[in-house]
Design an enzyme around this catalytic site. Structure first.
Site, PDB file in Angstrom:
ATOM      1  N   ASP A 104       0.864  -1.119  -0.163  1.00 40.54           N
ATOM      2  CA  ASP A 104      -0.047  -0.264   0.044  1.00 40.54           C
ATOM      3  C   ASP A 104       0.681   1.333  -0.017  1.00 40.54           C
ATOM      4  O   ASP A 104       2.103   1.150   0.343  1.00 40.54           O
ATOM      5  CB  ASP A 104      -1.003  -0.025   1.171  1.00 40.54           C
TER       6      ASP A 104
ATOM      7  N   GLY B 249       0.154   5.160  -4.660  1.00 40.20           N
ATOM      8  CA  GLY B 249      -0.362   6.608  -5.075  1.00 40.20           C
ATOM      9  C   GLY B 249       0.476   7.465  -4.068  1.00 40.20           C
ATOM     10  O   GLY B 249       0.658   8.751  -4.786  1.00 40.20           O
ATOM     11  N   ARG B 250       0.467   7.362  -2.694  1.00 36.70           N
ATOM     12  CA  ARG B 250       0.766   8.604  -2.019  1.00 36.70           C
ATOM     13  C   ARG B 250       2.496   8.826  -2.243  1.00 36.70           C
ATOM     14  O   ARG B 250       2.721   9.743  -2.250  1.00 36.70           O
ATOM     15  CB  ARG B 250       0.706   8.155  -0.621  1.00 36.70           C
TER      16      ARG B 250
ATOM     17  N   HIS C 242       3.177   2.860  -8.703  1.00 32.35           N
ATOM     18  CA  HIS C 242       3.176   1.546  -9.002  1.00 32.35           C
ATOM     19  C   HIS C 242       4.515   1.174  -9.832  1.00 32.35           C
ATOM     20  O   HIS C 242       5.015  -0.086  -9.413  1.00 32.35           O
ATOM     21  CB  HIS C 242       2.011   1.262 -10.155  1.00 32.35           C
TER      22      HIS C 242
ATOM     23  N   SER D 241      -6.654  -6.096  -5.797  1.00 27.03           N
ATOM     24  CA  SER D 241      -7.981  -6.638  -5.308  1.00 27.03           C
ATOM     25  C   SER D 241      -9.241  -6.636  -6.052  1.00 27.03           C
ATOM     26  O   SER D 241      -9.212  -5.943  -7.037  1.00 27.03           O
ATOM     27  CB  SER D 241      -8.208  -5.948  -3.863  1.00 27.03           C
TER      28      SER D 241
ATOM     29  N   TRP E  23     -11.316  -2.395  -8.979  1.00 23.32           N
ATOM     30  CA  TRP E  23     -11.515  -2.096 -10.216  1.00 23.32           C
ATOM     31  C   TRP E  23     -12.335  -0.832 -10.114  1.00 23.32           C
ATOM     32  O   TRP E  23     -12.647   0.020 -11.086  1.00 23.32           O
ATOM     33  CB  TRP E  23     -12.852  -3.053 -10.697  1.00 23.32           C
TER      34      TRP E  23
ATOM     35  N   ARG F 215     -11.207   2.081  -9.237  1.00 21.36           N
ATOM     36  CA  ARG F 215     -10.185   3.098  -9.729  1.00 21.36           C
ATOM     37  C   ARG F 215     -10.247   3.458 -11.130  1.00 21.36           C
ATOM     38  O   ARG F 215     -10.999   2.757 -11.781  1.00 21.36           O
ATOM     39  CB  ARG F 215      -8.769   2.605  -9.571  1.00 21.36           C
TER      40      ARG F 215
ATOM     41  N   LEU G 237      11.714 -20.480  -3.730  1.00 20.84           N
ATOM     42  CA  LEU G 237      10.565 -19.321  -3.330  1.00 20.84           C
ATOM     43  C   LEU G 237       9.157 -19.704  -4.067  1.00 20.84           C
ATOM     44  O   LEU G 237       9.456 -19.673  -5.279  1.00 20.84           O
ATOM     45  CB  LEU G 237      11.071 -18.055  -3.380  1.00 20.84           C
TER      46      LEU G 237
ATOM     47  N   LEU H  12      -7.214  -5.377   6.579  1.00 16.81           N
ATOM     48  CA  LEU H  12      -6.771  -6.613   6.061  1.00 16.81           C
ATOM     49  C   LEU H  12      -7.579  -6.550   4.368  1.00 16.81           C
ATOM     50  O   LEU H  12      -7.087  -7.279   3.586  1.00 16.81           O
ATOM     51  CB  LEU H  12      -7.548  -7.863   6.698  1.00 16.81           C
ATOM     52  N   SER H  13      -8.396  -5.647   4.401  1.00 17.13           N
ATOM     53  CA  SER H  13      -8.953  -5.479   3.028  1.00 17.13           C
ATOM     54  C   SER H  13      -9.215  -6.643   2.110  1.00 17.13           C
ATOM     55  O   SER H  13      -8.727  -6.837   0.999  1.00 17.13           O
ATOM     56  CB  SER H  13      -8.147  -4.599   2.114  1.00 17.13           C
TER      57      SER H  13
ATOM     58  N   GLU I 228       0.260 -13.281  12.446  1.00 15.01           N
ATOM     59  CA  GLU I 228       0.779 -12.168  13.063  1.00 15.01           C
ATOM     60  C   GLU I 228       0.279 -11.039  12.071  1.00 15.01           C
ATOM     61  O   GLU I 228       0.551 -11.259  10.662  1.00 15.01           O
ATOM     62  CB  GLU I 228       2.285 -12.222  13.473  1.00 15.01           C
TER      63      GLU I 228
HETATM   64  C1  FPP Z   1      -1.238  -0.032  -3.735  1.00 16.52           C
HETATM   65  O1  FPP Z   1      -1.002   1.212  -3.576  1.00 16.52           O
HETATM   66  C2  FPP Z   1      -0.739  -0.581  -4.728  1.00 16.52           C
HETATM   67  C3  FPP Z   1      -1.349  -1.355  -5.701  1.00 16.52           C
HETATM   68  C4  FPP Z   1      -2.990  -1.497  -5.641  1.00 16.52           C
HETATM   69  C5  FPP Z   1      -0.958  -2.166  -7.049  1.00 16.52           C
HETATM   70  C6  FPP Z   1       0.359  -2.672  -6.373  1.00 16.52           C
HETATM   71  C7  FPP Z   1       1.100  -3.701  -7.886  1.00 16.52           C
HETATM   72  C8  FPP Z   1       1.987  -3.420  -8.339  1.00 16.52           C
HETATM   73  C9  FPP Z   1       3.251  -2.784  -7.677  1.00 16.52           C
HETATM   74  C10 FPP Z   1       2.352  -4.373  -9.747  1.00 16.52           C
HETATM   75  C11 FPP Z   1       2.363  -5.678  -9.501  1.00 16.52           C
HETATM   76  C12 FPP Z   1       3.371  -6.375 -10.200  1.00 16.52           C
HETATM   77  C13 FPP Z   1       3.072  -7.756 -10.885  1.00 16.52           C
HETATM   78  C14 FPP Z   1       4.121  -8.467 -11.802  1.00 16.52           C
HETATM   79  C15 FPP Z   1       1.912  -8.617 -10.477  1.00 16.52           C
HETATM   80  P1  FPP Z   1      -2.173   2.549  -3.552  1.00 16.52           P
HETATM   81  O2  FPP Z   1      -2.181   2.811  -5.139  1.00 16.52           O
HETATM   82  O3  FPP Z   1      -3.389   1.893  -2.964  1.00 16.52           O
HETATM   83  O4  FPP Z   1      -1.476   3.643  -2.993  1.00 16.52           O
HETATM   84  P2  FPP Z   1      -2.453   4.647  -2.190  1.00 16.52           P
HETATM   85  O5  FPP Z   1      -3.033   4.041  -1.081  1.00 16.52           O
HETATM   86  O6  FPP Z   1      -1.293   5.732  -1.795  1.00 16.52           O
HETATM   87  O7  FPP Z   1      -3.123   5.558  -3.200  1.00 16.52           O
END
Ligand code: FPP
Length: 232
Positions: free
Chosen positions: A16, A19-20, A33, A61, A65, A67, A127, A187-188, A199
């Site tokens: 998370d 965006g911030r 991202h 999640s 969608w 967004r 892994l 947990l969203s 934990e």
């Molecule tokens: C949360 O930050 C981040 C996401 C919803 C996207 C995370 C996905 C990636 C980094 C790409 C994953 C890559 C692969 C290869 C599967 P946010 O946008 O909710 O941040 P904010 O709460 O500050 O707005």
């Protein structure tokens, strides 16, 4: 220091704050991202170094969608390009890549590369790196119930152990610790069945800033926790 004792087998991340991270720098959200991918790389490298067998990343999640369409499309193409680009290296490092979530709603091109990477790496013994994409915990449970009903299983014989076999994530052990970045403490809808005894670790760090030192801090904190699973 290499923590050997009481290592978690499965660490799950709620990434998370992308965006911030971008907004703080006057950048478009999508740049957050892109930067978030660097944190994923750091986590994968640290997991390999400290021999953590399972890492799961909440990447999209079933609620994401909501967004803007342009951000959703950017995320899917970022995932597609990155998976394509990293597949060979992950394979070389014996990483087994898996995906959980409802795939049919994803773009065909992304579904294709997901399948390809999964097939390429399926026999790897290092892994297990699971991306939750279009994933929702309630949906996962509902889907399991639907499968059970379709099979007409007698209700009496159904145990927790058999129920978990019907979950999409049945190949994963329950997460030992769930890490969420960016200061939110919820947990969203992530791994809600599996999180019963997990934990929790919350950090103010934004996901793009999460690095190997932060990973080590999680391992250290985990060692301090006393897990009782309802016992004494
Ligand atoms: C949360 O930050 C981040 C996401 C919803 C996207 C995370 C996905 C990636 C980094 C790409 C994953 C890559 C692969 C290869 C599967 P946010 O946008 O909710 O941040 P904010 O709460 O500050 O707005």
């Amino acid at each position: 220091m290499k923590p050997e004792a009481e290592k978690p087998a499965h660490i799950a991340f709620i990434m998370d704050g992308n965006g911030r991270w971008a907004s703080q720098r006057g950048l478009p959200r999508v740049m957050g991202h892109r930067q978030g991918l660097k944190a994923i790389r750091a986590v994968v490298e640290a997991a390999r170094e400290y021999e953590i067998p399972f890492i799961t990343l909440y990447s999209f999640s079933s609620e994401n969608w909501k967004r803007p369409r342009s951000e959703v499309q950017f995320l899917f193409s970022l995932m597609r390009e990155r998976l394509k680009r990293e597949a060979a290296e992950l394979h070389r490092h014996q990483v087994r890549v898996k995906f959980i979530g409802f795939r049919p709603a994803l773009p065909d091109s992304l579904q294709r590369i997901m399948k390809e990477v999964e097939t390429l790496t399926e026999k790897n013994t290092g892994l297990t790196l699971t991306f939750a994409i279009n994933y929702g915990g309630r949906q996962e449970i509902l889907e399991a119930v639907q499968k059970i009903l379709k099979e007409g299983r007698p209700a009496g014989g159904l145990t927790e152990a058999t129920f978990r076999c019907y979950l999409q994530s049945s190949f994963l052990p329950d997460p030992d610790i769930i890490v969420r970045t960016a200061g939110e403490q919820r947990l969203s809808n992530f791994l809600i069945w599996q999180a019963s005894y997990a934990e929790f670790y919350f950090t103010e760090k934004l996901w793009p800033d999460f690095d190997q030192k932060d990973f080590l801090a999680v391992l250290k904190e985990y060692r301090r926790r006393r897990r009782k699973f309802g016992g004494l």
